[in-house]
Motif scaffolding. Structure first.
Motif, PDB file in Angstrom:
ATOM      1  N   LEU A 138       0.994  -1.375  -0.031  1.00 19.44           N
ATOM      2  CA  LEU A 138      -0.023  -0.095   0.056  1.00 19.44           C
ATOM      3  C   LEU A 138       0.898   1.301   0.031  1.00 19.44           C
ATOM      4  O   LEU A 138       1.835   1.338   0.699  1.00 19.44           O
ATOM      5  CB  LEU A 138      -0.852   0.008   1.278  1.00 19.44           C
ATOM      6  N   LEU A 241      -0.726  -7.423  -5.045  1.00 21.22           N
ATOM      7  CA  LEU A 241      -1.492  -6.305  -4.973  1.00 21.22           C
ATOM      8  C   LEU A 241      -0.659  -5.149  -4.607  1.00 21.22           C
ATOM      9  O   LEU A 241      -0.164  -4.853  -3.599  1.00 21.22           O
ATOM     10  CB  LEU A 241      -2.986  -6.374  -4.056  1.00 21.22           C
ATOM     11  N   GLN A 243      -1.120  -0.802  -4.545  1.00 16.33           N
ATOM     12  CA  GLN A 243      -2.298   0.192  -4.311  1.00 16.33           C
ATOM     13  C   GLN A 243      -1.359   1.748  -4.172  1.00 16.33           C
ATOM     14  O   GLN A 243      -0.615   1.975  -3.395  1.00 16.33           O
ATOM     15  CB  GLN A 243      -3.068  -0.112  -2.909  1.00 16.33           C
ATOM     16  N   HIS A 268      -4.194  -1.098  -8.279  1.00 17.44           N
ATOM     17  CA  HIS A 268      -5.323  -0.135  -8.036  1.00 17.44           C
ATOM     18  C   HIS A 268      -4.697   1.310  -7.821  1.00 17.44           C
ATOM     19  O   HIS A 268      -4.128   1.534  -6.907  1.00 17.44           O
ATOM     20  CB  HIS A 268      -6.311  -0.474  -6.740  1.00 17.44           C
ATOM     21  N   HIS A 269      -5.330   2.322  -8.368  1.00 12.46           N
ATOM     22  CA  HIS A 269      -5.014   3.630  -8.314  1.00 12.46           C
ATOM     23  C   HIS A 269      -5.955   4.316  -7.556  1.00 12.46           C
ATOM     24  O   HIS A 269      -7.381   4.276  -7.653  1.00 12.46           O
ATOM     25  CB  HIS A 269      -4.849   4.241  -9.726  1.00 12.46           C
ATOM     26  N   TYR A 270      -5.707   5.366  -6.810  1.00 20.11           N
ATOM     27  CA  TYR A 270      -6.400   6.273  -5.641  1.00 20.11           C
ATOM     28  C   TYR A 270      -6.264   7.638  -6.035  1.00 20.11           C
ATOM     29  O   TYR A 270      -5.080   8.134  -5.938  1.00 20.11           O
ATOM     30  CB  TYR A 270      -6.641   5.845  -4.432  1.00 20.11           C
ATOM     31  N   VAL A 277      -5.030   7.061   2.865  1.00 18.73           N
ATOM     32  CA  VAL A 277      -5.417   5.823   2.748  1.00 18.73           C
ATOM     33  C   VAL A 277      -5.616   5.172   4.371  1.00 18.73           C
ATOM     34  O   VAL A 277      -6.129   3.983   4.268  1.00 18.73           O
ATOM     35  CB  VAL A 277      -4.555   4.926   2.337  1.00 18.73           C
ATOM     36  N   CYS A 283      -9.774   7.770   0.968  1.00 17.53           N
ATOM     37  CA  CYS A 283      -9.785   6.578   0.366  1.00 17.53           C
ATOM     38  C   CYS A 283      -9.722   5.459   0.969  1.00 17.53           C
ATOM     39  O   CYS A 283      -9.499   4.032   0.651  1.00 17.53           O
ATOM     40  CB  CYS A 283      -8.425   6.871  -0.687  1.00 17.53           C
ATOM     41  N   VAL A 287      -9.905   1.145  -0.294  1.00 16.29           N
ATOM     42  CA  VAL A 287      -8.538   0.463  -0.175  1.00 16.29           C
ATOM     43  C   VAL A 287      -8.865  -0.675   0.484  1.00 16.29           C
ATOM     44  O   VAL A 287      -8.362  -1.819   0.117  1.00 16.29           O
ATOM     45  CB  VAL A 287      -7.439   1.445   0.719  1.00 16.29           C
ATOM     46  N   ASP A 290     -10.726  -3.207  -1.783  1.00 10.66           N
ATOM     47  CA  ASP A 290     -10.037  -3.848  -2.900  1.00 10.66           C
ATOM     48  C   ASP A 290      -8.995  -4.781  -2.195  1.00 10.66           C
ATOM     49  O   ASP A 290      -8.512  -5.966  -2.769  1.00 10.66           O
ATOM     50  CB  ASP A 290      -9.010  -2.619  -3.411  1.00 10.66           C
ATOM     51  N   GLN A 291      -8.408  -4.596  -0.897  1.00 15.45           N
ATOM     52  CA  GLN A 291      -7.741  -5.668  -0.341  1.00 15.45           C
ATOM     53  C   GLN A 291      -8.359  -6.873   0.039  1.00 15.45           C
ATOM     54  O   GLN A 291      -7.848  -7.891  -0.148  1.00 15.45           O
ATOM     55  CB  GLN A 291      -7.104  -5.047   0.984  1.00 15.45           C
TER      56      GLN A 291
END
Length: 314
Positions: A138, A241, A243, A268-270, A277, A283, A287, A290-291
């Protein structure tokens, strides 16, 4: 949610950890439940925003073990507030090995989770441990070179030299067996600190737990330019993953993208900055969602082949 305190021995020291038990059997298989091993970023402690992540993942059926690196919080290790990149990676391996032996944990379904500095650590950990089931990185710090370059562009070379001077003083103190020279983990732009991007002070103090201290041994700054987890990324064989905060002013998004590409990771983009996060920020819910989706995909329990064979004979 309550957690169980753990003590994990390593090299004569004790790593302080906590176990968050899964609250559902959704991912339980014949060998037990999967487990996520989780640590924080630069100079941070497990009570600074990680427990909320742990509780969310436990709610999806995953056992979670959070821990503090040696030299920090309730873990032992002298001098205090020392960030040793090599030792922190070793701490991950020690906690992962411990997690594999926990009751009701499936040793084949262990995931290493990291954020910021530790988001880079888990890449190296996975490269060294091919038996990991996956990693989550992350807003990861994957390459020290662009971090230093970004710092020079934003604050100028004189600022970087001021920070480096503190690192030299700390190394000299070590050689003279004196207490370490400490600098803040976070500071305002222009202040000598490990993280001095705009918003870093507010972001860190918003999540800071009772064991966190805004200081670390300055010798780390002398080696951060050579800290390059990205070079290990091609050796990561487990699902990953990554992020990325597209507005991240602390861990350059381009470096995280490069590492993710080498790992063929799910990305994944935020639309957020480095500290956006954590719990209570813009976000965080996305976040975590998605995890959980990633973990449900890679950790889905496989049927017991013995049970399947018995059903066939019947």
């Amino acid at each position: 949610m309550t957690s169980t305190r753990l003590q994990i021995l390593i090299g004569g020291d004790v790593i302080a950890a906590r176990r968050f038990a899964a609250t559902t059997d959704a991912l339980t298989g014949p060998a037990g439940r999967p487990c996520v091993v989780m640590a924080h970023g630069l100079g941070a402690t497990q009570d600074s925003g990680l427990f909320e992540f742990a509780e969310a993942l436990a709610g999806a059926g995953v056992e979670v073990v959070t821990f503090d690196y040696r030299h920090f919080a309730e873990s032992t290790g002298d001098p205090r507030q020392l960030i040793s990149l090599t030792r922190q990676v070793a701490d991950y391996h020690a906690v992962i090995d411990y997690a594999r032996r926990l009751e009701n944990v499936d040793p084949a379904r262990i995931v290493a989770w990291g954020v910021s500095l530790s988001g880079g650590h888990v890449i190296r950990v996975a490269a060294e441990d091919p038996d990991l089931a996956g990693i989550i990185a992350l807003t990861p710090a994957t390459d020290g070179l662009p971090v230093v370059a970004q710092m020079i562009r934003a604050l100028g070379p004189r600022y970087v030299m001021r920070v480096m001077a503190h690192g030299v003083r700390d190394v000299a103190a070590k050689l003279r067996r004196q207490p370490p020279v400490l600098i803040p983990v976070v500071g305002s732009p222009g202040e000598v600190a490990g993280l001095s991007a705009e918003g870093a002070v507010e972001g860190m103090f918003r999540i800071a737990g009772p064991t966190w201290r805004n200081e670390f041994a300055a010798r780390l700054v002398l080696v951060m330019g050579g800290h390059r987890p990205v070079i290990h990324a091609k050796r990561v064989t487990c699902p990953a993953l990554v992020q990325i905060g597209d507005l991240d002013r602390t861990a350059p998004p381009e470096a995280a993208t490069a590492a993710a590409t080498r790992m063929r990771a799910t990305v994944h983009h935020y639309p957020c900055d480095h500290f956006d996060v954590y719990p209570g920020t813009s976000c965080h819910e996305r976040v975590v969602k998605d995890q959980i989706a990633f973990l449900q995909r890679i950790l889905a329990p496989r049927p017991d082949p013995r049970a399947a064979a018995g059903a066939t004979r019947q």
